[in-house]
Design an enzyme around this catalytic site. Structure first.
Site, PDB file in Angstrom:
ATOM      1  N   SER A  17      28.910  15.930 107.682  1.00 52.30           N
ATOM      2  CA  SER A  17      29.516  14.800 107.003  1.00 52.30           C
ATOM      3  C   SER A  17      30.641  15.182 106.049  1.00 52.30           C
ATOM      4  O   SER A  17      31.418  14.335 105.641  1.00 52.30           O
ATOM      5  CB  SER A  17      28.439  14.042 106.232  1.00 52.30           C
ATOM      6  N   SER A  40      25.970  19.723 107.025  1.00 50.85           N
ATOM      7  CA  SER A  40      27.229  19.068 106.676  1.00 50.85           C
ATOM      8  C   SER A  40      28.294  19.919 106.001  1.00 50.85           C
ATOM      9  O   SER A  40      29.420  19.456 105.847  1.00 50.85           O
ATOM     10  CB  SER A  40      26.959  17.849 105.808  1.00 50.85           C
ATOM     11  N   LYS A  66      34.083  16.616  97.830  1.00 55.52           N
ATOM     12  CA  LYS A  66      33.539  15.571  98.694  1.00 55.52           C
ATOM     13  C   LYS A  66      33.244  14.369  97.795  1.00 55.52           C
ATOM     14  O   LYS A  66      32.778  14.542  96.655  1.00 55.52           O
ATOM     15  CB  LYS A  66      32.253  16.106  99.326  1.00 55.52           C
TER      16      LYS A  66
HETATM   17  N1  GLN Z   1      24.575  15.459 110.502  1.00 57.34           N
HETATM   18  C1  GLN Z   1      23.308  15.461 109.845  1.00 57.34           C
HETATM   19  C2  GLN Z   1      22.907  14.039 109.573  1.00 57.34           C
HETATM   20  O1  GLN Z   1      23.526  13.190 110.088  1.00 57.34           O
HETATM   21  C3  GLN Z   1      23.397  16.251 108.590  1.00 57.34           C
HETATM   22  C4  GLN Z   1      24.117  15.550 107.520  1.00 57.34           C
HETATM   23  C5  GLN Z   1      24.230  16.323 106.267  1.00 57.34           C
HETATM   24  O2  GLN Z   1      24.010  17.533 106.246  1.00 57.34           O
HETATM   25  N2  GLN Z   1      24.526  15.622 105.192  1.00 57.34           N
HETATM   26  O3  GLN Z   1      21.983  13.769 108.872  1.00 57.34           O
END
Ligand code: GLN
Length: 493
Positions: A154, A178, A79
């Site tokens: 994400s 994420s 990532k």
């Molecule tokens: N979707 C969640 C957010 O928008 C989690 C994101 C993540 O785990 N980085 O914060």
């Protein structure tokens, strides 16, 4: 079957036995990327020359039998949140424009030390804020199972790349889901380890008390193998745990007889997609068939999870993101109006809408007079949620839930509605707030052919139990063996 579709542990045997070289394997993955990534767009950066150089070095190690690990010669992608020495690192944002880190994140250092080949950097929501990868400042990534849908987020680039065999496995990060949610939406396996088990050094910070790195792979075994190689105390991260790292793979014996699996009633709520509910229900029967005992448990504070998370995460983010001011690195927009003007212009042009929304929310909840009402209260409820898990784990060894309330949604569908987007994480967030480990494994498909995910949560530092049960489930089912139809991505209609 194409060699790129094999699991990591299968490829490791071929590499070790000299049946295939790392160079040939890396070239095969680069070919797959060339064929489909123009459409899929999982990669922000492909490290072609560097990867081939690392592959040659891995081949030398394999030939000379020098420090071989199960990842030696294996094309792995990251990532784009992990700092990589000499390789552009964007975190999905324009504010890091032109940033080339002078150092490797600890995770990257450990992967390289194990002989892995870093094949590229994957797309993500800007600063890991999102659930669809549509918040990437550059482009959205498509879902390999249906190019009209999101891959989740994400770490959407990571899950899409693994699912469509653009790399053997990838490393993502999980602050509120994420790793697990995109793994579920792309039909692959995603593991979020216990907070502090994997070093955060060099991983660009979103919410420091929640962020954790972990593997996304096509099978549980590959996640177990990778965790052993990246986990463990790192003096460069003060929150990294002094905890033993296990040979997780050696515990995958398929035997879960007598294991107690807790089913929390609070996770089977209105709004849960009927096909998700059905698939999860069927998976419970599979596990019972394997000799596990399912018991009802309760996590009474679950209803506050989303509110608590969006206070804690945005507060920490507002503080972490204060460093992007155009002075030290990344984008600088200076129109000659002085220092304050430069700060404002840089942050205005450098951050996207979702990041700005969260900085504002977080700044508000930390400000004098509101701190007690919001941030402090959220932290207190967080403690209650942690206790819920401690109570529940007195009754069971692992907890089973759906990973995401719905299958992959359509691109654009939730963009104008942040609240609906936030609710995508309703089942994954509590795990981060409590600091415990969680894993998502494929558990079925919708009638339309979209993959679904099943989540197991474990006690603090009990990665072994969730890997064990996830593996036993995987062995008993065929879901993880299905690969997306790549025709549409190859331009065949
Ligand atoms: N979707 C969640 C957010 O928008 C989690 C994101 C993540 O785990 N980085 O914060």
């Amino acid at each position: 079957m194409d060699v790129v579709e094999l699991n990591g542990w299968e490829l490791a045997e071929k590499l070790k036995g000299g049946e295939i070289t790392s160079r040939a394997l890396t070239e095969a993955y680069l070919e797959r990327i060339d064929a489909i990534d123009g459409r899929l767009r999982a990669y922000i950066t492909v490290c072609r020359e560097e990867a081939l150089r690392q592959a040659d070095e891995a081949d030398r190690r394999l030939r000379e039998k020098e420090g071989i690990t199960p990842l030696t010669g294996m094309p792995v992608a990251l990532k784009d949140i992990f700092s990589t020495k000499g390789i552009k690192t964007t975190c999905g944002s324009r504010i890091l424009e032109g940033y080339i880190p002078p150092f490797d994140a600890t995770v990257v250092e450990r992967l390289k030390g194990a002989g892995a080949v870093i094949i590229g950097k994957l797309n993500m929501d800007e600063f890991a804020m999102g659930s669809s990868t549509e918040n990437s400042a550059f482009f959205p990534t498509l879902n390999p199972w249906d190019p009209g849908r999101v891959p989740g987020g994400s770490s959407g680039g990571s899950a899409a790349a693994v699912s469509s065999a653009e790399c053997v496995l990838s490393i993502g990060t999980d602050t509120g889901g994420s790793i697990r949610q995109p793994a579920a939406l792309c039909g692959v396996v995603g593991l979020k380890p216990t907070y502090g088990l994997v070093s955060r050094y060099g991983m660009i910070a979103f919410a420091s008390s929640l962020d954790q790195a972990g593997p996304i792979a096509r099978c549980v075994r590959d996640c177990a193998i990778t965790l052993t190689l990246i986990a463990g105390r790192d003096p460069k991260d003060s929150t990294s745990l002094h905890a033993p790292v296990h040979e997780y793979e050696s515990h995958l014996d398929g035997n879960i007889k007598g294991m107690k699996i807790g089913i929390p009633e609070e996770y089977f709520i209105e709004g849960l997609h009927p096909e998700v509910e059905k698939a999860v229900g069927e998976s419970i029967r599979v596990l019972e068939g394997l000799g596990a005992e399912c018991v009802e448990v309760s996590l009474p504070h679950t209803e506050y999870a989303v509110s608590v998370y969006y206070l804690v995460a945005t507060s920490e983010a507002s503080s972490n993101l204060a460093r992007y001011d155009g002075v030290k690195y990344g984008l600088r927009v200076d129109e000659g109006g002085g220092l304050l003007d430069m700060y404002k212009l840089t942050r205005d042009r450098g951050f996207g809408a979702e990041v700005k929304r969260r900085i504002m929310l977080g700044t508000y909840s930390l400000s004098a007079g509101y701190y007690e009402a919001y941030y402090r209260k959220a932290s207190q409820v967080r403690t209650l949620m942690k206790r819920d898990f401690e109570e529940a784990f007195r009754m069971c060894d692992v907890i089973l839930t759906p990973t995401s309330p719905t299958p992959a949604f359509r691109l654009g569908e939730r963009l104008s509605d942040p609240l609906t987007m936030y609710l995508s994480d309703i089942f994954t967030i509590s795990c981060n707030l409590a600091g415990i480990p969680g894993i998502s494994v494929p558990c079925g498909f919708t009638e339309e052919g979209l993959p679904l995910g099943l989540q197991f949560l474990g006690r603090f530092l009990d990665e072994i139990s969730i890997l064990k049960v996830a593996h036993a489930y995987e062995e008993a089912t065929e879901w993880h063996k299905k690969r997306p139809p790549l025709g549409k991505l190859l331009g065949e209609g």
